[in-house]
Scaffold this motif. Sequence first.
Motif, short mmCIF file in Angstrom:
data_model
loop_
_atom_site.label_atom_id
_atom_site.label_comp_id
_atom_site.label_asym_id
_atom_site.label_seq_id
_atom_site.Cartn_x
_atom_site.Cartn_y
_atom_site.Cartn_z
N THR A 190 0.87 -0.96 -0.07
CA THR A 190 -0.25 0.17 0.16
C THR A 190 0.46 1.19 0.25
OG1 THR A 190 -0.03 -0.21 2.10
CG2 THR A 190 -2.47 -0.93 1.49
N GLU A 191 1.81 1.31 0.21
CA GLU A 191 3.16 1.80 0.76
C GLU A 191 3.23 2.85 -0.98
OE1 GLU A 191 6.80 3.63 3.39
OE2 GLU A 191 5.92 1.90 3.22
N HIS A 192 4.37 1.96 -1.13
CA HIS A 192 4.34 1.88 -3.07
C HIS A 192 2.77 2.83 -3.81
CE1 HIS A 192 8.05 -1.08 -1.10
NE2 HIS A 192 8.76 0.17 -2.36
N LEU A 193 2.24 2.07 -3.93
CA LEU A 193 0.95 2.47 -4.74
C LEU A 193 1.17 3.91 -4.36
CD1 LEU A 193 -2.06 -0.92 -4.00
CD2 LEU A 193 -0.92 0.53 -6.41
N GLY A 194 0.97 4.04 -2.50
CA GLY A 194 0.38 5.72 -2.95
C GLY A 194 0.89 6.47 -3.37
N ARG A 195 2.45 6.52 -2.77
CA ARG A 195 3.89 7.10 -3.92
C ARG A 195 3.11 7.15 -5.13
NH1 ARG A 195 8.91 4.68 -0.12
NH2 ARG A 195 8.50 6.10 2.07
N ALA A 196 3.72 6.02 -6.00
CA ALA A 196 3.53 6.23 -7.17
C ALA A 196 1.82 6.65 -7.67
CB ALA A 196 3.72 4.71 -7.07
N MET A 197 1.46 6.40 -6.81
CA MET A 197 0.02 7.51 -7.67
C MET A 197 0.38 8.92 -7.95
SD MET A 197 -3.33 5.86 -6.59
CE MET A 197 -4.27 4.57 -6.32
#
Length: 222
Positions: A190-197
């Motif tokens: 979830t951390e990588h998803l948020g940053r990537a968005m």
Amino acid sequence: MRVVIFGASGMVGQGVLRACLLDDSISDVLLVVRSPLNLTHPKIREVLHTDFTDFRSIQDELTGLDACFYCLGASAAGRDEAEYTRITFDSTLAAARAAAADNPALTFVYVSGEGTDSTEKGRAMWARVKGRTENALLAMDFHAYMFRPGYIQPRHGAKSRTASYRALYRLTSWAYPVLHRLAPRHTTTTEHLGRAMIAVVGRKGTGPRVLNSEDINRLGSR
């Protein structure tokens, strides 16, 4: 940067919201929710809304936006194609049209899923509907990015709203490092998803428009 998040109460949405609150480039975070989340933070503003197929009553709230992060989703289990289409396709497109109406430079990020069928002709109903949704978004007049994560590991307290998923994550979380080493192209957090968005907003429509877990991890690690 001003963003709106749909689905902030879900596991992915929680991760995206956390990333937005930690990112200094984001000044305002609008949450469109069915029920109050009762979160207190200077960046956050909540708008309560029940009909996610029609956003006309809150259209005035959706102005001055730079990005829309659409994290709502539902399992296809126990649903026929008509019901799943209403939840997945109709609601997503309604939100996209509302968010884009007064924001011509909007970036719209849609969390789809690994296995989504862009041809819309495959055997898996959920994959066809997700593919149809992606195709419609990519044809709209804004900067659209489709995120297709595989297995998503919750981080920093993010929790699924589905009891069976929560139980699964409790049982398997210890094995995530091993799983990620074995299948790095199919796992993310979830951390990588948020940053990537947040990262793709800066691309302004350039680069790949459909991103898998490997792409998400690369962007989310910067």
